[in-house]
Each structure stands twice: as C-alpha cells, then as structure tokens.
Design an enzyme around this catalytic site. Structure first.
Site, PDB file in Angstrom:
ATOM      1  N   PRO A   2      -4.194   6.577  -0.571  1.00  0.00           N
ATOM      2  CA  PRO A   2      -3.935   5.391  -0.371  1.00  0.00           C
ATOM      3  C   PRO A   2      -2.670   5.107   0.210  1.00  0.00           C
ATOM      4  O   PRO A   2      -1.556   5.892  -0.159  1.00  0.00           O
ATOM      5  CB  PRO A   2      -3.832   4.746  -1.520  1.00  0.00           C
ATOM      6  CG  PRO A   2      -4.738   5.590  -2.473  1.00  0.00           C
ATOM      7  CD  PRO A   2      -4.594   7.101  -1.911  1.00  0.00           C
ATOM      8  N   GLU A   3      -2.727   4.244   1.448  1.00  0.00           N
ATOM      9  CA  GLU A   3      -1.224   3.949   2.040  1.00  0.00           C
ATOM     10  C   GLU A   3      -0.893   2.507   1.586  1.00  0.00           C
ATOM     11  O   GLU A   3      -1.708   1.800   0.955  1.00  0.00           O
ATOM     12  CB  GLU A   3      -1.681   4.230   3.539  1.00  0.00           C
ATOM     13  CG  GLU A   3      -1.593   5.676   4.098  1.00  0.00           C
ATOM     14  CD  GLU A   3      -0.793   6.265   5.217  1.00  0.00           C
ATOM     15  OE1 GLU A   3       0.163   5.422   5.579  1.00  0.00           O
ATOM     16  OE2 GLU A   3      -1.340   6.968   5.893  1.00  0.00           O
TER      17      GLU A   3
END
Ligand code: ZN
Length: 271
Positions: A2-3
């Site tokens: 996840p960014e």
C-alpha cells in the site's frame, strides 16, 4: 504494497464507519504484528469514541476522546476488512462499533504496526518527528525542494524516496511523477533546475491526487459485505512497463535499479 493513495483511501473508507462512533468492543487476536500491540490497546480503546481520522505519510490515524490516537501502518500486505462474513486467521485486530459494524485489520505477512500515541504528542512521535512535508500539503513547494536538495549529489529518484525530504512518497509515484515532469531519475538531486522542480511539484501532487480519486471511485464497493479497503488498480505511464512503448514518444520504457529498487523511465522524455 500500500502506498500513500491506498492509505488515504483506506482512511476515508474507515471514516464512514468509525467517525463519531463509540468502540463497543476491541479485540487483539494475536500478540503482535511487526512488533507487539501496545499492552493497553484494548483497555484504552474499548468504550472510547472516535473523534476523527487522518493520515500522515503512509500511516492512518484514528483519534479518540481519550487523548490517545491509534496509529496504524499497513506494512506490505495489510488491509482493513469491513463487516466480514467471518473472521480469518489473518484478522489480527477487530474493532466493533456501537452501530455493530465490524472492522478487521487483516495482515497476512505482519509487516504492519499498531501504536497508541498521545494525540497532543503526535508531531514529536519518533517516526513523525523527522519526516519532511506531506506531498499533498502546502509545505511541498519548488522553493522547499530547491533548498532541501541543494548540493545533494544523490540521484533525484532516491532523494524523493527519502522520508526526511518528502513524507510518504513511494516507488510507484516517484517514477510516475519524474516521468510526468520530464526529469531523469538518475540526475543528481542538487542539479535539477528550478524550472524542472517547478514542474515536479505539481506532477507529484497530480499523480497522487489521481490515484486517490481512482481509489475513491472504488469506495462504493466497500459498503458490500466483506469489502476490503486499500487496494485498487490504476494505469501507470512508466511503472512496471519495461520494454513497452512510452505513451509520449513511443520509445521503449527502460528499467534500472537504484538503491536496490527498480526505476522505470523513458530515456527520450526524461532529461
Ligand atoms: Zn518517451
């Protein structure tokens, strides 16, 4: 992994279920993720009311009326599940709201983390204290970058991944922003011109904002049973496109390794 946009989307999704809600039940279903859960987590959160949610870099923040904020990081594989039909073995933390919604933090690889931080001490909490400005906030400007990168001989790509320069930028969005701004990822950071930095800052903000918007459009699905927060697909211009034609000039996208991680770029469009 996840960014920032996925974390932002996750926080917005969680807010629908948590903001203003009382936490009727809090359960840890094992002792740790990357590190142990805070020993007083269940005691502090049970019965607390959520007063708001926010994000700092790639951390999600759940603020409560007990002067404590639960800070979570999704690590490599973490995600929140909303009203799952049944809990699985990777659902390590469960929050049940007064409205009887069940939110489960699922993290198969357990690189994530959960901390309790005094709300009025968040800025000085060690992981936050040394961080640079938020990329979507007013602190990230071309003038700020010019000063922060002055005299630095490291590649611009690597400096943008340094959380002390800009908080929460990850590999995907650095590659995309450098392409959009026409800046070579290997250029020495201190040698990037003021004009190029003036293109880079809006490019960073735009690639992140577009990804958040794409994630937001998938939020509708999260109302369904077993909805999962945090992941969505998006079309990228250079990321993971080695050998494919550049969307701008048609030349093949190149992949190199910088700091142990892949960089994708167009040698024709990025100088
Ligand atoms: Zn090109």
């Amino acid at each position: 992994m996840p960014e920032l946009p996925e974390v932002e989307t996750t926080v917005r999704g969680l807010a629908r279920y948590l903001d203003g809600e009382r936490l009727a039940r809090v359960e840890t279903r094992r002792g740790d993720l990357r590190r142990p859960f805070p020993p007083d987590l269940v005691q502090v959160l049970t019965g607390a009311t959520v007063t708001g949610l926010s994000r700092r870099a790639k951390y999600g923040l759940i603020h409560t009326d007990r002067s404590q904020t639960m800070v979570f990081h999704l690590g490599m594989s973490g995600r929140w599940r909303i009203d799952p039909d049944e809990l699985g073995k990777h659902d390590h933390l469960v929050l049940e709201t007064g409205s009887s919604h069940l939110l489960a933090l699922c993290d198969p690889r357990r690189f994530g983390s959960v901390d309790l931080v005094p709300t009025d001490g968040l800025d000085s909490w060690a992981p936050f204290a040394a961080m640079g400005p938020e990329p979507l906030g007013p602190g990230l400007t071309a003038a700020y970058l010019k000063e922060a990168l002055a005299g630095r001989s490291a590649a611009i790509k690597l400096m943008l991944l340094d959380q002390r320069i800009v908080a929460g930028l990850g590999n995907i969005y650095v590659c995309e922003a450098l392409f959009r701004a026409g800046i070579s990822p290997v250029r020495a950071a201190g040698k990037v011109s003021a004009a190029a930095l003036a293109r880079l800052v809006p490019a960073i903000k735009a690639v992140l904002a577009e990804a958040i918007e794409a994630g937001g459009s998938t939020l509708r699905d999260y109302a369904q049973p077993d909805g999962e927060l945090g992941y969505f697909s998006k079309q990228f211009d250079v990321y993971d496109r080695e050998g494919q034609p550049c969307v701008r000039c048609g030349a093949p996208i190149r992949r190199i390794v910088q700091g142990g991680r892949s960089t994708w770029y167009c040698a024709g469009c990025q100088k």
